[in-house]
Design a protein around this motif. Structure first.
Motif, PDB file in Angstrom:
ATOM      1  N   ARG A 193       1.418  -1.017   0.131  1.00 28.00           N
ATOM      2  CA  ARG A 193      -0.010  -0.186   0.471  1.00 28.00           C
ATOM      3  C   ARG A 193       0.508   1.110   0.275  1.00 28.00           C
ATOM      4  N   THR A 194       0.346   2.100  -0.333  1.00 32.53           N
ATOM      5  CA  THR A 194       0.934   2.946  -0.138  1.00 32.53           C
ATOM      6  C   THR A 194       1.668   4.496   0.955  1.00 32.53           C
ATOM      7  N   VAL A 195       2.112   5.394   1.011  1.00 35.56           N
ATOM      8  CA  VAL A 195       1.516   6.443   2.389  1.00 35.56           C
ATOM      9  C   VAL A 195       0.339   6.548   2.728  1.00 35.56           C
ATOM     10  N   LEU A 196      -0.204   7.151   1.368  1.00 39.21           N
ATOM     11  CA  LEU A 196      -1.201   7.457   1.711  1.00 39.21           C
ATOM     12  C   LEU A 196      -2.228   6.454   2.360  1.00 39.21           C
ATOM     13  N   LEU A 237       0.434  14.770   7.107  1.00 39.46           N
ATOM     14  CA  LEU A 237       2.223  13.738   6.733  1.00 39.46           C
ATOM     15  C   LEU A 237       2.431  14.987   6.552  1.00 39.46           C
ATOM     16  N   ARG A 238       2.276  16.304   6.472  1.00 35.02           N
ATOM     17  CA  ARG A 238       2.775  17.660   6.137  1.00 35.02           C
ATOM     18  C   ARG A 238       4.083  17.695   7.253  1.00 35.02           C
ATOM     19  N   LYS A 294       6.207  11.827  -0.218  1.00 35.62           N
ATOM     20  CA  LYS A 294       6.209  10.325  -0.105  1.00 35.62           C
ATOM     21  C   LYS A 294       4.767  10.316  -0.502  1.00 35.62           C
ATOM     22  N   ILE A 295       3.633  10.883  -0.302  1.00 32.06           N
ATOM     23  CA  ILE A 295       2.503  10.576  -0.092  1.00 32.06           C
ATOM     24  C   ILE A 295       2.126   9.253  -0.841  1.00 32.06           C
ATOM     25  N   ASN A 296       2.768   8.922  -2.265  1.00 35.08           N
ATOM     26  CA  ASN A 296       2.747   8.131  -3.247  1.00 35.08           C
ATOM     27  C   ASN A 296       3.432   6.816  -2.945  1.00 35.08           C
ATOM     28  N   GLN A 348       9.830   5.866   7.402  1.00 34.00           N
ATOM     29  CA  GLN A 348       8.752   5.019   7.411  1.00 34.00           C
ATOM     30  C   GLN A 348       8.865   4.880   8.784  1.00 34.00           C
ATOM     31  N   GLN A 349       9.443   5.472  10.007  1.00 37.68           N
ATOM     32  CA  GLN A 349       9.083   5.304  10.673  1.00 37.68           C
ATOM     33  C   GLN A 349       8.256   6.563  11.280  1.00 37.68           C
ATOM     34  N   ARG A 350       7.970   7.177  10.368  1.00 34.46           N
ATOM     35  CA  ARG A 350       7.386   9.203   9.968  1.00 34.46           C
ATOM     36  C   ARG A 350       6.412   8.684   9.714  1.00 34.46           C
ATOM     37  N   VAL A 351       6.456   7.886   8.918  1.00 28.50           N
ATOM     38  CA  VAL A 351       4.091   7.340   8.554  1.00 28.50           C
ATOM     39  C   VAL A 351       4.027   6.181   8.879  1.00 28.50           C
TER      40      VAL A 351
END
Ligand code: ADP
Ligand code: ADP
Length: 226
Positions: A94-97, A122-123, A130-132, A143-146
């Protein structure tokens, strides 16, 4: 916000992973949980988000008695609790979003509100560009921030983190800790399990030390009260 009353937890008979632990974490607190490998840190966090229930004692989270919680009540608790892990546990396909949107989808939010809120968080995490992307395209720190965006997107009352900086370099560690501090300033109660001494020493926060399942030190509580 989090209370343990004489909590013991055994995975196997006569082998206590947690042994008679009593602690209180008031709303708005920031605490580290530390101690050697196998001390019971992960077990303690799992009790807070009701992945486990105690063998003895009571666990109260946000006024709800986790000990007596039925399976159908757990989703309600999870609304109040965001969790992040050392290995991020993002969905690789799956995407970040999409990874972040999941939190709000399970809460039944509408599509438009989800879009707005996910972009916003995400902002804040510096990840909007990197949303997509899919997680494998991201560095460990990204990855940890997502994962943190996913945990924080619904403004949980409690943020739990299990060795969240274990796989990160110093710069990424600092970014992740800054996000914890920011969430805490905005009112989220934060509990971080880590064996990283530098992270703890640089943060000047309350520290709970476990050893062989017992609470051996809590720098918020005078020793004679333990
Ligand atoms: P820490 O997070 O401090 O490393 P854990 O809470 O993971 O400690 O583990 C505490 C104790 O419980 C250890 O002795 C560990 O081996 C044991 N333990 C953890 N998970 C399980 C499990 N799923 N089954 C059996 N024993 C477990
Ligand atoms: P850091 O060392 O800061 O953790 P990296 O050097 O791994 O980060 O990555 C730097 C940048 O390159 C990041 O923006 C990351 O998204 C990107 N990147 C890393 N690995 C890949 C990859 N396999 N495919 C595409 N982009 C990548």
């Amino acid at each position: 916000m989090i209370q343990f009353h004489n909590v013991s937890m055994s995975y196997q008979r006569d082998m206590a992973a947690l042994n008679d632990v009593t602690l209180k974490v008031p709303k708005g607190d920031f605490v580290f949980v530390t101690g050697p490998s196998g001390a019971g840190k992960s077990t303690l966090l799992k009790l807070v988000y009701a992945a486990l229930s105690p063998s003895k004692g009571q666990v109260i989270v946000d006024g709800q008695n986790v000990t007596r919680m039925t399976r159908s009540q757990i989703p309600l608790l999870r609304r109040s609790v965001g969790v992040v892990f050392q290995d991020f546990k993002l969905l690789p396909n799956r995407t970040v979003l999409e990874n972040v949107a999941i939190t709000l989808e399970v809460l039944g939010w509408g599509k438009r509100d989800i879009g707005k809120k996910v972009h916003h968080i995400l902002r804040l995490m510096g990840m909007e560009h990197k949303i997509n992307a899919t997680p494998l395209r991201l560095s460990g720190g990204e990855q940890q921030r997502v994962a943190l965006a996913r945990a924080l997107v619904n403004d949980p009352k409690i943020l739990l983190a299990d060795e969240p900086t274990g796989n990160l370099d110093d710069e990424n560690k600092e970014q992740i800790l800054a996000i914890f501090r920011e969430a805490n300033i905005r009112g989220t109660t934060v509990m971080v399990a880590t064996h990283d001494r530098r992270v703890i020493e640089n943060s000047h926060k309350r520290v709970i030390i476990l050893d062989k399942g017992r609470l051996v030190e809590d720098n918020d509580v005078p020793k004679q009260e333990l």
